[in-house]
Scaffold this active site. Structure first.
Site, PDB file in Angstrom:
ATOM      1  N   GLU A  62       9.700  -4.197  10.227  1.00 23.93           N
ATOM      2  CA  GLU A  62       9.929  -2.881   9.561  1.00 23.93           C
ATOM      3  C   GLU A  62      10.654  -1.770  10.653  1.00 23.93           C
ATOM      4  O   GLU A  62       9.987  -1.672  11.700  1.00 23.93           O
ATOM      5  CB  GLU A  62       8.639  -2.221   8.920  1.00 23.93           C
ATOM      6  CG  GLU A  62       9.151  -0.955   8.489  1.00 23.93           C
ATOM      7  CD  GLU A  62       7.965  -0.374   7.309  1.00 23.93           C
ATOM      8  OE1 GLU A  62       7.093  -1.150   7.084  1.00 23.93           O
ATOM      9  OE2 GLU A  62       8.046   0.605   6.870  1.00 23.93           O
TER      10      GLU A  62
ATOM     11  N   ASP B 291       0.848  -1.001  -0.119  1.00 23.75           N
ATOM     12  CA  ASP B 291      -0.039   0.155   0.078  1.00 23.75           C
ATOM     13  C   ASP B 291       0.754   1.286   0.180  1.00 23.75           C
ATOM     14  O   ASP B 291       0.530   2.428  -0.126  1.00 23.75           O
ATOM     15  CB  ASP B 291      -1.124  -0.006   1.161  1.00 23.75           C
ATOM     16  CG  ASP B 291      -0.316  -0.015   2.477  1.00 23.75           C
ATOM     17  OD1 ASP B 291       0.674   0.030   2.579  1.00 23.75           O
ATOM     18  OD2 ASP B 291      -1.399   0.019   3.536  1.00 23.75           O
ATOM     19  N   SER B 292       2.112   1.396  -0.124  1.00 22.52           N
ATOM     20  CA  SER B 292       3.100   2.114  -0.180  1.00 22.52           C
ATOM     21  C   SER B 292       2.797   2.761  -1.743  1.00 22.52           C
ATOM     22  O   SER B 292       3.189   3.956  -1.963  1.00 22.52           O
ATOM     23  CB  SER B 292       4.582   1.766  -0.265  1.00 22.52           C
ATOM     24  OG  SER B 292       4.751   0.583  -1.013  1.00 22.52           O
TER      25      SER B 292
ATOM     26  N   GLU C 204      -1.310  -5.866   8.522  1.00 26.22           N
ATOM     27  CA  GLU C 204      -0.283  -5.065   9.608  1.00 26.22           C
ATOM     28  C   GLU C 204      -1.032  -5.370  10.913  1.00 26.22           C
ATOM     29  O   GLU C 204      -2.185  -5.446  11.047  1.00 26.22           O
ATOM     30  CB  GLU C 204      -0.251  -3.625   9.231  1.00 26.22           C
ATOM     31  CG  GLU C 204       0.550  -3.257   8.127  1.00 26.22           C
ATOM     32  CD  GLU C 204       0.490  -1.780   8.055  1.00 26.22           C
ATOM     33  OE1 GLU C 204       0.472  -0.845   8.758  1.00 26.22           O
ATOM     34  OE2 GLU C 204       0.984  -1.346   6.646  1.00 26.22           O
TER      35      GLU C 204
HETATM   36  O1  KIV Z   1       3.453  -0.956   1.593  1.00 28.28           O
HETATM   37  C1  KIV Z   1       4.758  -1.526   1.699  1.00 28.28           C
HETATM   38  O2  KIV Z   1       5.482  -1.289   0.497  1.00 28.28           O
HETATM   39  C2  KIV Z   1       5.102  -2.270   2.511  1.00 28.28           C
HETATM   40  C3  KIV Z   1       6.739  -2.698   2.440  1.00 28.28           C
HETATM   41  C4  KIV Z   1       7.486  -1.420   2.809  1.00 28.28           C
HETATM   42  C5  KIV Z   1       7.179  -3.827   3.346  1.00 28.28           C
HETATM   43  O3  KIV Z   1       4.560  -2.585   3.306  1.00 28.28           O
END
Ligand code: KIV
Length: 257
Positions: free
Chosen positions: A176, A42-43, A112
């Site tokens: 993380e 979700d990044s 998460e």
């Molecule tokens: O959303 C994302 O890209 C992530 C990674 C940073 C592990 O959760």
């Protein structure tokens, strides 16, 4: 456990697992040859859509990028992030995990950990949907960046969260921005692979946001290494194009019909 997921899990203590994020077809195709696992993270919200955090990305947007990525992978595991507010209770989590899986055909979803949602994670796993966990700095639950596991009570809590995730049935866990010695202890105490981002060499594998490690995102905290500065390469190409168009050198005879 499905064969390809079992294969991933069995790599623990054999060799480090190589993981990266992808949001689109061209990147997925390149990454597939070199990665064990591709995460549609979700990044996406910050890296692609310029949002200030990951909190507003919709499940439909995650699914569309998930389809683009998964349909262009032939080897790597494909994991898709469940966005914030799509797994607040058991029914919501199962409904949305099923939706992501059926629309994208991905191998697993990532959830998460908020330190309390182990029953929800467990119910999705028990429903038959593979889940990757995520502990430490979990961007869906924080507004400001903070290294995790520095204070004693934080360290104990992280180790407990990791073990609870394993008990809930996740097949692997993203760790993380966690202090190195805690990441080491977590990795030693779990049977499933830990995948670190800003969590030291002691994890069983590593993940980075691809746009960061390619030098495209403009986001380069200490834990990001830019393996190439693609922004400079793209800029040079665009400058050449600009000049060629302005000087009427493009299109030339070879480019015309
Ligand atoms: O959303 C994302 O890209 C992530 C990674 C940073 C592990 O959760």
């Amino acid at each position: 456990m499905k064969k390809n997921i079992l294969k991933f899990v069995k790599m623990k203590n054999r060799r480090p697992l190589v993981c990266l994020t992808a949001y689109s077809k061209p990147i997925a195709k390149i990454l597939d040859k070199h990665c064990d696992l591709i995460l549609v993270g979700d990044s996406l919200a910050t890296a692609m859509y310029g949002m200030k955090n990951t909190h507003q990305i919709s499940i439909e947007t995650m699914i569309l990028h998930g389809i683009s990525v998964k349909s262009n992978l032939s080897k790597a595991l494909c994991v898709i992030d469940m966005p914030k507010n799509t797994y607040r209770n058991v029914n919501e989590a199962i409904k949305n995990a099923k939706l992501i899986l059926s629309r994208t055909k991905c191998d697993a979803v990532k959830m998460e950990c908020n330190g309390k949602n182990f029953k929800i994670i467990e119910s999705v796993v028990n429903y038959g949907i593979p889940v990757m966990g995520h502990i430490g700095f979990t961007p869906q639950h924080y507004k400001k960046f903070k290294i995790q596991g520095v204070l004693k009570n934080e360290r104990l809590k992280l180790i407990k969260d990791a073990k609870e995730n394993e008990r809930a049935g996740v097949f692997s866990i993203v760790v993380e921005c966690v202090a190195s010695d805690v990441a080491k202890e977590i990795t030693k105490s779990l049977k499933i692979p830990t995948i670190g981002i800003g969590a030291s060499i002691h994890c069983d594998g590593q993940i980075l946001v691809t746009d960061d490690m390619l030098g495209l995102s403009g986001f380069y905290p200490k834990f990001v290494k830019r393996f190439v500065k693609l922004n400079n390469i793209i800029e040079k190409g665009v400058q050449k194009y600009n000049k060629a168009v302005l000087n009427r050198k493009f299109p030339n005879n070879q480019n015309k019909f």
